[in-house]
Design a protein around this motif. Structure first.
Motif, PDB file in Angstrom:
ATOM      1  N   SER A   1       0.832  -1.208   0.000  1.00 34.76           N
ATOM      2  CA  SER A   1       0.000   0.000   0.000  1.00 34.76           C
ATOM      3  C   SER A   1       0.862   1.253   0.000  1.00 34.76           C
ATOM      4  N   TYR A   2       0.249   2.316  -0.442  1.00 34.10           N
ATOM      5  CA  TYR A   2       0.965   3.573  -0.560  1.00 34.10           C
ATOM      6  C   TYR A   2      -0.015   4.717  -0.317  1.00 34.10           C
ATOM      7  N   LEU A   3       0.454   5.719   0.413  1.00 31.32           N
ATOM      8  CA  LEU A   3      -0.383   6.901   0.652  1.00 31.32           C
ATOM      9  C   LEU A   3       0.496   8.134   0.557  1.00 31.32           C
ATOM     10  N   ASP A   4       0.018   9.093  -0.188  1.00 34.89           N
ATOM     11  CA  ASP A   4       0.752  10.356  -0.358  1.00 34.89           C
ATOM     12  C   ASP A   4      -0.276  11.464  -0.188  1.00 34.89           C
ATOM     13  N   ALA A   5      -0.117  12.278   0.837  1.00 33.16           N
ATOM     14  CA  ALA A   5      -1.057  13.377   1.070  1.00 33.16           C
ATOM     15  C   ALA A   5      -0.273  14.659   1.264  1.00 33.16           C
ATOM     16  N   GLY A   6      -0.758  15.702   0.676  1.00 38.36           N
ATOM     17  CA  GLY A   6      -0.020  16.959   0.773  1.00 38.36           C
ATOM     18  C   GLY A   6      -0.926  18.168   0.764  1.00 38.36           C
ATOM     19  N   ILE A   7      -0.416  19.243   1.331  1.00 38.11           N
ATOM     20  CA  ILE A   7      -1.124  20.517   1.287  1.00 38.11           C
ATOM     21  C   ILE A   7      -0.117  21.602   0.955  1.00 38.11           C
ATOM     22  N   ASP A   8      -0.509  22.485   0.092  1.00 41.59           N
ATOM     23  CA  ASP A   8       0.337  23.581  -0.361  1.00 41.59           C
ATOM     24  C   ASP A   8      -0.463  24.859  -0.278  1.00 41.59           C
ATOM     25  N   ARG A   9       0.164  25.874   0.256  1.00 42.02           N
ATOM     26  CA  ARG A   9      -0.578  27.125   0.371  1.00 42.02           C
ATOM     27  C   ARG A   9       0.405  28.256   0.122  1.00 42.02           C
ATOM     28  N   ILE A  10       0.004  29.205  -0.683  1.00 41.15           N
ATOM     29  CA  ILE A  10       0.859  30.380  -0.870  1.00 41.15           C
ATOM     30  C   ILE A  10      -0.019  31.626  -0.922  1.00 41.15           C
ATOM     31  N   THR A  11       0.411  32.657  -0.216  1.00 44.14           N
ATOM     32  CA  THR A  11      -0.280  33.941  -0.293  1.00 44.14           C
ATOM     33  C   THR A  11       0.772  35.025  -0.497  1.00 44.14           C
ATOM     34  N   SER A  12       0.442  36.008  -1.291  1.00 41.67           N
ATOM     35  CA  SER A  12       1.398  37.088  -1.522  1.00 41.67           C
ATOM     36  C   SER A  12       0.682  38.395  -1.804  1.00 41.67           C
ATOM     37  N   ASP A  13       1.197  39.481  -1.226  1.00 44.45           N
ATOM     38  CA  ASP A  13       0.674  40.807  -1.585  1.00 44.45           C
ATOM     39  C   ASP A  13       1.141  41.190  -2.986  1.00 44.45           C
ATOM     40  N   ASN A  14       2.322  40.670  -3.355  1.00 46.12           N
ATOM     41  CA  ASN A  14       2.851  40.869  -4.707  1.00 46.12           C
ATOM     42  C   ASN A  14       2.844  42.337  -5.128  1.00 46.12           C
ATOM     43  N   ASP A  15       3.126  43.212  -4.170  1.00 45.78           N
ATOM     44  CA  ASP A  15       3.080  44.655  -4.455  1.00 45.78           C
ATOM     45  C   ASP A  15       4.491  45.189  -4.640  1.00 45.78           C
ATOM     46  N   TYR A  16       5.255  44.476  -5.430  1.00 48.05           N
ATOM     47  CA  TYR A  16       6.665  44.836  -5.615  1.00 48.05           C
ATOM     48  C   TYR A  16       6.831  46.177  -6.315  1.00 48.05           C
ATOM     49  N   GLU A  17       7.983  46.778  -6.022  1.00 47.98           N
ATOM     50  CA  GLU A  17       8.303  48.034  -6.696  1.00 47.98           C
ATOM     51  C   GLU A  17       8.951  47.704  -8.026  1.00 47.98           C
ATOM     52  N   TYR A  18       8.564  48.440  -9.059  1.00 45.92           N
ATOM     53  CA  TYR A  18       9.245  48.291 -10.343  1.00 45.92           C
ATOM     54  C   TYR A  18      10.628  48.907 -10.162  1.00 45.92           C
ATOM     55  N   PRO A  19      11.685  48.123 -10.315  1.00 44.60           N
ATOM     56  CA  PRO A  19      13.014  48.615  -9.944  1.00 44.60           C
ATOM     57  C   PRO A  19      13.337  49.985 -10.547  1.00 44.60           C
ATOM     58  N   GLY A  20      13.757  50.879  -9.667  1.00 44.30           N
ATOM     59  CA  GLY A  20      14.223  52.189 -10.118  1.00 44.30           C
ATOM     60  C   GLY A  20      13.149  53.168 -10.521  1.00 44.30           C
ATOM     61  N   THR A  21      11.885  52.834 -10.304  1.00 47.17           N
ATOM     62  CA  THR A  21      10.838  53.750 -10.759  1.00 47.17           C
ATOM     63  C   THR A  21      10.036  54.357  -9.618  1.00 47.17           C
ATOM     64  N   GLY A  22      10.059  53.713  -8.450  1.00 48.55           N
ATOM     65  CA  GLY A  22       9.213  54.204  -7.360  1.00 48.55           C
ATOM     66  C   GLY A  22       7.755  53.809  -7.520  1.00 48.55           C
ATOM     67  N   ILE A  23       7.434  53.151  -8.627  1.00 50.51           N
ATOM     68  CA  ILE A  23       6.044  52.722  -8.844  1.00 50.51           C
ATOM     69  C   ILE A  23       5.884  51.300  -8.316  1.00 50.51           C
ATOM     70  N   ARG A  24       4.784  51.070  -7.645  1.00 48.53           N
ATOM     71  CA  ARG A  24       4.522  49.727  -7.135  1.00 48.53           C
ATOM     72  C   ARG A  24       3.539  48.966  -8.008  1.00 48.53           C
ATOM     73  N   ASN A  25       3.697  47.669  -7.998  1.00 47.89           N
ATOM     74  CA  ASN A  25       2.741  46.823  -8.701  1.00 47.89           C
ATOM     75  C   ASN A  25       1.411  46.898  -7.953  1.00 47.89           C
ATOM     76  N   ARG A  26       0.369  47.293  -8.665  1.00 48.47           N
ATOM     77  CA  ARG A  26      -0.931  47.446  -8.015  1.00 48.47           C
ATOM     78  C   ARG A  26      -1.854  46.289  -8.371  1.00 48.47           C
ATOM     79  N   ASN A  27      -2.690  45.957  -7.455  1.00 48.73           N
ATOM     80  CA  ASN A  27      -3.722  44.940  -7.695  1.00 48.73           C
ATOM     81  C   ASN A  27      -3.127  43.594  -8.123  1.00 48.73           C
ATOM     82  N   GLY A  28      -2.004  43.218  -7.513  1.00 53.31           N
ATOM     83  CA  GLY A  28      -1.348  41.976  -7.954  1.00 53.31           C
ATOM     84  C   GLY A  28      -1.425  40.838  -6.958  1.00 53.31           C
ATOM     85  N   ALA A  29      -2.149  41.024  -5.844  1.00 48.43           N
ATOM     86  CA  ALA A  29      -2.149  40.009  -4.787  1.00 48.43           C
ATOM     87  C   ALA A  29      -2.705  38.676  -5.288  1.00 48.43           C
ATOM     88  N   PHE A  30      -2.132  37.586  -4.770  1.00 50.37           N
ATOM     89  CA  PHE A  30      -2.662  36.279  -5.168  1.00 50.37           C
ATOM     90  C   PHE A  30      -2.562  35.298  -4.023  1.00 50.37           C
TER      91      PHE A  30
END
Lengths: 611, 351
Positions: free
Chosen positions: A184-213
């Motif tokens: 017999s064999y059993l494999d069970a898993g759970i994966d979860r990821i959350t991110s605001d994903n509001d990174y700054e565009y390098p060198g611009t001061g502008i942030r990524n908007r509405n990118g959360a996932f």
């Protein structure tokens, strides 16, 4: 000049590879593979399997994994957003994703969004370059990506508990247990990821908007050995993703996309002295909701249920002649805000034969015919031969006819859907060279794809956008891959490099297709010493055109990541602390025009493994 | 175009100026003077790019693309929908970026960027002291559409006039502001008459569905209605509607066939043109009947008549640079063809 630099790098990689040693073969007690066609009838094609250690190195999604570890080019609408693969210059609907042997491309839009596939739940991810419609059906045109869970008996149990935290408030965890008994064999898993994903565009001061996932993935795979001949397996997963879709440099966004997937499959394997039969019964469910405004509860949706019965019988006529029969019945019903309520039933019959003529030479012929659809039911084939010229050098030649059927969106979209559409067809020719000076391995692949009747949405005379079988394309190119591995005392070094040159021409305009780079390079240097491991990986995507007349471009870019891991305790009871620095040089780059990607960012990782 | 947006395609081509290395259609930048010529608005790709302005001098000798960026070293924004002149300024309506970019109409130097109170702006018309901008609001909400009022001196938003859904084209006849309610992603059948002084809707005039273009000739307002398309709940005929602006009453309805959906009404002098089923039709501003046959063949994304010429734009596959084709109005001979920006959608005469 820049190009010369890349070529030089590749030549060095090739030279270095001469002294390399082959990867050790992934060895388990007794393993039942979930996607046997991948092993039995794919030797003729270039396959590259990514195992656990590589899956662990990259972050959770299939895009992150394959961007750095394959020659597939990804068009990502901003980090974590919709991600479309391009295999040898083909498009996302011409790339099949195979989950434990079952094609899971959405019948609604023909593709799988690679940013919604969590890799931690799988034992292996295999990239199969080249046409595979005979084995895998619609969409396996440029190549296919295989997600595999293996059922293993008589193995050690293993458990993994992993937490990652990093920039942009990105938190993920992965818990997975694999229990293996004699029967017999059993494999069970759970994966979860959350991110605001509001990174700054390098060198611009502008942030990524509405990118959360956020993503949640549950998986459950079990196997039971009834007797020496019979094994039952169950494979199941549930995925729940919720993403806002980020804006661009010029356009704000407030939309949101939520999707749920259920995949389940029962598999019965019956093996005898000269045959192996596999019966799969699968049910796939998918539902998405698109919100033009994430704060509103107004949405449009699409939903599909697929019931699949798939039978495969391998019969060895002699030790040299293997044959295989494939029967697949797929029943899809889909409905949605813009596609009405429609069904599609497809019956496919396939025959495969593989003949080993001598120790040096073998060939095979495969055929598939589909039935029941109103459009021209595809008849596809492939033929291949493998010839070992020298013990160290083999040549593979392969020819295949492949297809992709119109999607429910193409057929029924309100408004514009065209029920007169026919499947797209393409021919692919491939020549592979494998240099295998033990312990060195180097591959050179040449491909040529001619696709016709490609479905393209274009305005008709009244200005209405309608899909038509109008486009045709010719793709050709070259893929190189080299590996080098060396151990000196306790130091282990491992280099990897690959390069693809892809020309993808729209035959109507003689221009390169948009978002297909001429060049892609990936590289990896991995160093281990006692309990330490460090790696440096990089990616170069060449310039891509963003307009069909090739008047506008997105610049080429190179991104590099650096990772360091330290393992505490013993090997079978290990606690590993890791740091990954992505985009270490803090480069500003866009993958899709006007959608900058994240600059330098950090991720801490704590993994507890019990083996 | 709206179908395209609704489908959410991000596959449209993209304009990325920074990396444009060999642009064979841009000529040397003429600094300063964009007076006496023609401005073209190019929508640009949806989401992943910027719209642009092109300039053709009065002698129609050449085209200069990306002129606004050339002068200001900044981009206009996403989906340059239309442009309107008032005083010494050009008001560029940037739909998907929810902004109005104001530039000196002769030098194209930026004088203001108005982002306040704009949500899916569509078109601009100005009186002596006020500007009026039609706005869809939330495209999926039929009850939040409005006309934004801008003070032309301060370039600030001073008011908002709620209107019926789907306001699109807007014209000023010296007395009233006329707003055609094409109906956003759906269809509507109204013309709103706005008093610019007290900023109220004084009357709504019912016309046929999808009024997509208007022309003023003397006291007459000609409105061309496309009718409901075949994919709507019920297909309806297009109509050419004549409105007397002294009474704001409809005085004549000229109906097309049920499956005919004309667009692009434009006039130069007494000549009036529109496009239908792959042809350009010619009539006059005093017509009592519709012409039977097309003056010449041609499908255009927009058509504009001016001073002896017809300017047609061709958006091609909507994912590459489109073109502006100029015809002699007397014999319809092609005078010039220029490569403009992505989806050239409007032609405006800066004279």
């Amino acid at each position: 000049m820049k190009r010369f630099g890349y070529i030089l790098f590749l030549m060095l990689a090739v030279v270095a590879s001469v002294q390399a040693q082959q990867d050790t073969i992934y060895d388990l007690g007794e393993v039942v593979v979930s996607d046997s066609r991948l092993y039995k009838f794919s030797q003729n094609l270039k396959t590259e399997t990514l195992k656990d250690s590589v899956l662990q190195r990259n972050t959770a999604t299939l895009t992150d994994l394959l961007t750095f570890n394959s020659l597939i080019y990804f068009k990502e609408n901003g980090y974590g957003m919709v991600s479309s693969p391009s295999f040898r210059g083909t498009n996302a609907a011409q790339t099949a994703v195979i989950w434990n042997g079952i094609n899971i491309n959405s019948p609604i839009n023909g593709q799988v969004d690679f940013n919604t596939v969590m890799t931690n739940a799988y034992d292996a991810v295999t990239i199969r370059s080249g046409g595979g419609s005979v084995q895998y059906g619609s969409g396996a045109v440029g190549g296919s990506v295989h997600l595999e869970n293996r059922i293993a008996f008589d193995e050690d149990d293993s458990h993994r508990y992993q937490v990652r935290y990093g920039s942009f408030n990105t938190l993920s965890y992965n818990l997975r247990s694999q229990l293996s008994g004699k029967n017999s064999y059993l494999d069970a898993g759970i994966d979860r990821i959350t991110s605001d994903n509001d990174y700054e565009y390098p060198g611009t001061g502008i942030r990524n908007r509405n990118g959360a996932f956020e993503h949640l993935n549950l998986s459950l795979n079990t196997g039971y050995k009834l007797d020496d001949k019979n094994t039952l397996g169950f494979f199941g997963m549930f995925g729940d993703s919720d993403r806002n879709f980020s804006g661009t440099l010029t356009a704000p966004a407030s939309d949101k996309y939520a999707d749920k997937n259920i995949r389940s499959m029962l598999k019965w394997t019956n093996t005898g002295r000269s045959y192996e039969s596999e019966l799969r019964i699968a049910y796939l469910f998918e539902r998405y909701e698109y919100y033009a405004d994430h704060e509103s509860d107004r949405y449009t949706f699409g939903r599909q249920h697929s019931a699949i019965a798939d039978y495969n019988l391998d019969y060895h006529i002699s030790s040299r002649i293997k044959t295989s029969l494939l029967l697949n019945y797929t029943s899809v019903s889909a409905d949605g805000s813009n596609i009405g309520d429609n069904n599609r039933n497809t019956l496919a019959v396939g025959l495969m034969a593989d003949h080993t003529l001598s120790e040096h030479w073998k060939y095979g012929i495969n055929l598939r015919q589909e039935f029941l659809n109103e459009f021209d039911n595809p008849m596809v084939f492939s033929a291949y031969t493998i010839y070992r010229v020298l013990p160290e050098y083999s040549i593979k030649a392969n020819i295949s006819r492949n297809y992709r059927v119109p999607t429910f969106n193409d057929l029924f979209w309100d408004t514009g859907g065209n029920e007169d559409l026919e499947p797209e067809h393409s021919m692919q020719y491939e020549l592979g060279n494998i240099l295998n000076f033990h312990p060195f391995r180097f591959t050179v692949n040449l491909f040529y794809i001619k696709a016709k009747d490609m479905i393209k949405w274009q305005p008709d005379t009244s200005g209405q956008w309608v899909p038509v079988n109008v486009a045709s394309a010719t793709n050709y190119g070259l893929e190189l891959r080299g590996k080098y591995k060396i151990s000196i005392g306790e130091h282990q070094l491992h280099f990897n490099a690959s390069y693809a040159y892809t020309k993808a021409i729209d035959n109507n305009t003689d221009k390169q297709l948009i978002y297909v780079p001429y060049h892609k390079i990936t590289g990896l240097a991995d160093y281990s010493f006692r309990r330490w491991n460090a790696y440096y990986q990089f990616l170069m995507n060449g310039e891509v055109y963003t307009t069909t007349d090739n008047s506008d471009t997105v610049d080429a870019y190179m991104v590099a990541n650096l990772g360091i891991n330290y393992r505490f305790f013993q090997r079978d009871h290990g606690l590993t602390l890791g740091l990954r620095i992505a985009n270490i040089f803090d480069k500003y780059y866009e993958n899709v025009a006007y959608r900058p990607m994240p600059g330098r960012n950090f991720q801490f990782q704590l993994t507890y493994n019990i083996n | 175009m709206k179908q395209f947006k609704r489908f959410g395609f991000a596959l449209l081509g993209v304009l990325f100026l920074v990396s444009c290395s060999n642009d064979d259609d841009t000529t040397e930048i003429i600094t300063g003077d964009y007076a006496n010529g023609i401005l073209i608005t190019n929508e640009g790709p949806f989401n992943n790019g910027t719209g642009t302005l092109s300039f053709i001098p009065q002698d129609l000798s050449q085209i200069e693309n990306e002129v606004y960026q050339g002068v200001n070293d900044e981009e206009l924004g996403n989906i340059v929908q239309s442009l309107g002149f008032a005083g010494d300024d050009a008001y560029v309506v940037v739909n998907n970026s929810n902004r109005i970019v104001v530039a000196d109409r002769y030098t194209l130097e930026n004088t203001a960027t108005i982002e306040e109170g704009q949500l899916q702006p569509r078109a601009f018309a100005g009186t002596n002291d006020k500007g009026f901008v039609t706005n869809w609001g939330d495209p999926y909400d039929n009850d939040d559409d409005f006309v934004s009022v801008i003070d032309l001196d301060s370039k600030t938003v001073t008011g908002e006039i709620p209107v019926d859904f789907g306001p699109e084209k807007i014209l000023y006849n010296g007395t009233y502001i006329y707003v055609a309610h094409q109906g956003g992603y759906g269809q509507n059948n109204l013309i709103s008459v706005i008093d610019p002084t007290d900023e109220t809707v004084v009357k709504t005039i019912t016309v046929a569905y999808s009024p997509n273009s208007m022309v003023i000739s003397g006291n007459t307002l000609w409105v061309l209605c496309g009718g409901k398309p075949s994919y709507a709940d019920e297909e309806t005929a297009g109509e050419l509607v004549k409105i007397d602006m002294t009474t704001n009453e409809v005085t004549l309805n000229l109906a097309f066939g049920v499956t005919d959906h004309p667009s692009n009404l434009t006039a130069a002098g007494s000549n009036m043109f529109y496009t239908l089923n792959g042809g350009v039709y010619q009539t006059t501003v005093s017509t009592q009947a519709l012409p039977d046959t097309a003056a010449f063949e041609g499908s255009f994304y927009s058509l504009t008549a001016h001073d002896g010429y017809l300017f047609g734009t061709d958006a091609g596959d909507y994912a590459s640079r489109g073109s502006v084709i100029i015809f002699d109005i007397t014999n319809f001979n092609q005078v010039q063809t220029f490569t403009a920006g992505i989806i050239p959608g409007g032609v405006y005469f800066n004279d």
